[in-house]
Enzyme design. Structure first.
Site, mmCIF file in Angstrom:
data_model
loop_
_atom_site.group_PDB
_atom_site.id
_atom_site.type_symbol
_atom_site.label_atom_id
_atom_site.label_comp_id
_atom_site.label_asym_id
_atom_site.label_seq_id
_atom_site.Cartn_x
_atom_site.Cartn_y
_atom_site.Cartn_z
ATOM 1 N N ASP A 8 -7.813 -7.900 -0.913
ATOM 2 C CA ASP A 8 -6.790 -8.209 0.311
ATOM 3 C C ASP A 8 -7.721 -7.729 1.030
ATOM 4 O OD1 ASP A 8 -6.037 -5.556 1.470
ATOM 5 O OD2 ASP A 8 -6.200 -4.991 -0.246
ATOM 6 N N ASP B 7 0.690 -1.092 -0.052
ATOM 7 C CA ASP B 7 -0.423 -0.255 0.121
ATOM 8 C C ASP B 7 0.542 1.035 -0.295
ATOM 9 O OD1 ASP B 7 -1.906 2.181 -0.159
ATOM 10 O OD2 ASP B 7 -2.501 0.566 2.105
ATOM 11 N N SER B 8 0.775 2.404 -0.613
ATOM 12 C CA SER B 8 1.265 3.568 -0.791
ATOM 13 C C SER B 8 1.395 4.303 0.568
ATOM 14 C CB SER B 8 -0.288 4.463 -2.072
ATOM 15 O OG SER B 8 -1.156 5.125 -1.054
ATOM 16 N N GLY B 9 0.445 4.033 1.681
ATOM 17 C CA GLY B 9 0.457 4.810 3.043
ATOM 18 C C GLY B 9 -1.057 6.249 2.595
ATOM 19 N N GLY B 10 -2.288 5.377 1.445
ATOM 20 C CA GLY B 10 -2.804 6.598 1.192
ATOM 21 C C GLY B 10 -3.518 6.546 2.678
ATOM 22 N N PHE B 11 -3.985 4.947 3.128
ATOM 23 C CA PHE B 11 -5.359 4.558 3.864
ATOM 24 C C PHE B 11 -4.819 4.986 5.299
ATOM 25 C CE2 PHE B 11 -6.506 1.661 6.651
ATOM 26 C CZ PHE B 11 -7.937 2.303 6.535
ATOM 27 N N ASP C 288 -2.626 8.084 -2.240
ATOM 28 C CA ASP C 288 -3.882 8.956 -2.925
ATOM 29 C C ASP C 288 -4.285 9.320 -1.601
ATOM 30 O OD1 ASP C 288 -3.522 5.599 -1.595
ATOM 31 O OD2 ASP C 288 -6.434 5.433 -2.247
ATOM 32 N N CYS D 63 -6.893 -28.411 10.556
ATOM 33 C CA CYS D 63 -7.619 -29.551 10.956
ATOM 34 C C CYS D 63 -7.583 -31.171 10.766
ATOM 35 C CB CYS D 63 -8.713 -28.900 9.916
ATOM 36 S SG CYS D 63 -9.925 -27.500 9.928
ATOM 37 N N GLN E 152 -10.632 6.526 -6.415
ATOM 38 C CA GLN E 152 -11.878 7.059 -5.485
ATOM 39 C C GLN E 152 -12.866 8.077 -6.287
ATOM 40 O OE1 GLN E 152 -10.699 6.787 -1.718
ATOM 41 N NE2 GLN E 152 -8.596 5.753 -2.540
ATOM 42 N N HIS F 297 -5.937 -22.427 9.311
ATOM 43 C CA HIS F 297 -7.336 -22.388 8.533
ATOM 44 C C HIS F 297 -7.903 -21.771 7.887
ATOM 45 C CE1 HIS F 297 -11.306 -24.102 8.541
ATOM 46 N NE2 HIS F 297 -12.220 -23.281 8.433
ATOM 47 N N CYS G 163 -12.395 -30.032 5.767
ATOM 48 C CA CYS G 163 -11.119 -29.203 5.492
ATOM 49 C C CYS G 163 -9.576 -30.278 5.295
ATOM 50 C CB CYS G 163 -10.901 -27.616 6.275
ATOM 51 S SG CYS G 163 -9.308 -26.871 6.037
ATOM 52 N N GLY H 152 -11.019 3.180 -0.961
ATOM 53 C CA GLY H 152 -11.354 4.615 -0.613
ATOM 54 C C GLY H 152 -12.745 3.547 0.344
ATOM 55 N N CYS I 180 -6.753 -28.671 5.355
ATOM 56 C CA CYS I 180 -5.454 -27.640 6.440
ATOM 57 C C CYS I 180 -4.712 -28.257 7.376
ATOM 58 C CB CYS I 180 -5.764 -26.639 7.173
ATOM 59 S SG CYS I 180 -6.617 -26.397 8.352
#
Length: 412
Positions: A302, A92-96, A178, A353, A226, A379, A348, A253, A350
């Site tokens: 994500d 991420d760019s840091g925008g969040f 952004d 499990c 955005q 899991h 499952c 956004g 995994c």
């Protein structure tokens, strides 16, 4: 070597099955991107993450800038070597953080708990309360001045700074800088912010073109759309960002006040983005939203919620005793699991499990043993990887609508 390739194998109306090529391996899409904010998927070894079937991780430039610092990561050969992850990485760019430390604090809106404040339990369902003077950022056309949440030091993020940091970190896919708006921002501020994001996108592209990768392989740059939940602004942003020479695009956004709003936002956005480039949806990863976003043409997602929920006992499952589970989540801390000899999810494959029971992992949570967090996280990551593999298979065999009904019900 190209920084990124994207081949679409199958299209089912807007939904598509694809293959995203990066310097650290190919990614079958649609896929879930696990979040490793601090260069770590919390509580889980990288080798264990690989075993779940997760193909790509998402790290955060803001947090890694503050600690340990991009120069430290660069000195170790970039994120892949620093964290011992062999596959692709996004940053991420840091925008969040512009949002979470600013409007997010003032409006009481977070990326997970209250991202949709109009839903049950959201800030609009109770009494919205403006937290005046709580912002830790100042936003202007140059960039964002912020106060570190770690030590109170002051910093300036600009598009140029963000690109330089992400060059040092060395992720395969990096994001343009952004500004993320809140669901409680009005159209006037949203338009102002969106135009600022467009200017920052141009500066990000220029900074990217004028710099070089530092770790022996090329990087790709995604632009971020955005515009909030305002149709004209969102479509305008998609057209502007979509016309720029990015390698791919992220939908970011404010996605509205409800899940239905988010579905509309994606529907407004995707048609204005180039068909032949990948599309990423930022911060969304629940089962229902994944189906809805794939149906509308999103390729990757994500979200912290599968691993964050796991650390507090929230285990993902489709069925429990043959019955569909509401929200696809069990609360393993509930006393009803204290003597349950079954795996976390029947069927499952995994590690958790295969070797452990609900009763044992319930005991670990009640005893505050860290192993509980690891086993539940493994899991949940495997659950997401299996879900997306099912979705890819359904697209390949033209049964996506059928699979969606199986998961979400006949009314979908």
């Amino acid at each position: 070597m190209d920084s990124l390739t994207f081949d679409i194998a199958v299209e089912r109306e807007a939904a598509r099955l694809g293959r995203l090529g990066t310097p650290h391996g190919a990614i079958e899409t649609p896929t879930f991107v696990a979040v490793g904010t601090q260069a770590s998927v919390k509580s889980v070894l990288p080798e264990a993450v690989v075993d779940t079937g997760i193909q790509i991780l998402f790290a955060n430039a803001y947090h890694l800038y503050l600690r340990p610092g991009p120069q430290v990561v660069a000195a170790h050969g970039g994120l892949h070597r620093f964290m011992n992850w062999i596959g692709p990485i996004m940053t991420d760019s840091g925008g969040f953080q512009v949002f979470s430390l600013g409007a997010g604090k003032e409006h009481g809106v977070g990326k997970v708990a209250n991202i949709f404040p109009g839903e049950e339990g959201g800030v609009l369902a109770s009494r919205p309360r403006l937290r005046e003077n709580s912002s830790m950022v100042i936003v202007d056309e140059e960039g964002v001045r912020f106060t570190s949440h770690i030590d109170g030091s002051e910093h300036l993020f600009t598009p140029e700074v963000s690109i330089a940091i992400q060059r040092s970190l060395g992720a395969d896919i990096i994001l343009a800088f952004d500004e993320c708006t809140s669901p409680l921002h009005d159209a006037t501020y949203t338009l102002e912010s969106t135009e600022r994001t467009h200017g920052w996108a141009s500066r990000s592209l220029r900074a990217f073109a004028e710099s070089r990768p530092l770790h022996g392989y090329p990087q790709a740059l995604f632009g971020v759309v955005q515009g909030g939940a305002f149709q004209e602004i969102r479509e305008h942003s998609a057209q502007v960002i979509g016309s720029m020479d990015f390698d791919g695009f992220a939908i970011g956004g404010n996605l509205g006040k409800t899940y239905a709003d988010m579905h509309r936002v994606i529907g407004w956005t995707v048609p204005h983005l180039p068909r032949g480039k990948p599309r990423h949806l930022l911060g969304i990863g629940d089962v229902t939203s994944v189906f809805e976003a794939v149906e509308r043409g999103v390729d990757t997602f994500d979200c912290v919620s599968p691993t964050r929920n796991a650390r507090s006992g929230g285990v993902l499952a489709q069925y429990d005793g043959g019955e569909t589970i509401a929200n696809f989540r069990l609360n393993l801390k509930n006393s009803r699991f204290a003597e349950d000899p079954r795996p976390l999810e029947q069927g499952c494959d995994c590690y958790s499990c295969h070797y452990y029971t609900r009763a044992y992992i319930h005991h670990l949570f009640r005893a505050n043993e860290q192993l509980a967090q690891q086993l539940a996280s493994i899991h949940n990551l495997r659950f997401m990887a299996r879900l997306l593999a099912e979705i890819r298979n359904s697209l390949r065999h033209d049964r996506f609508a059928e699979l969606k009904r199986e998961w979400l019900g006949k009314g979908t």
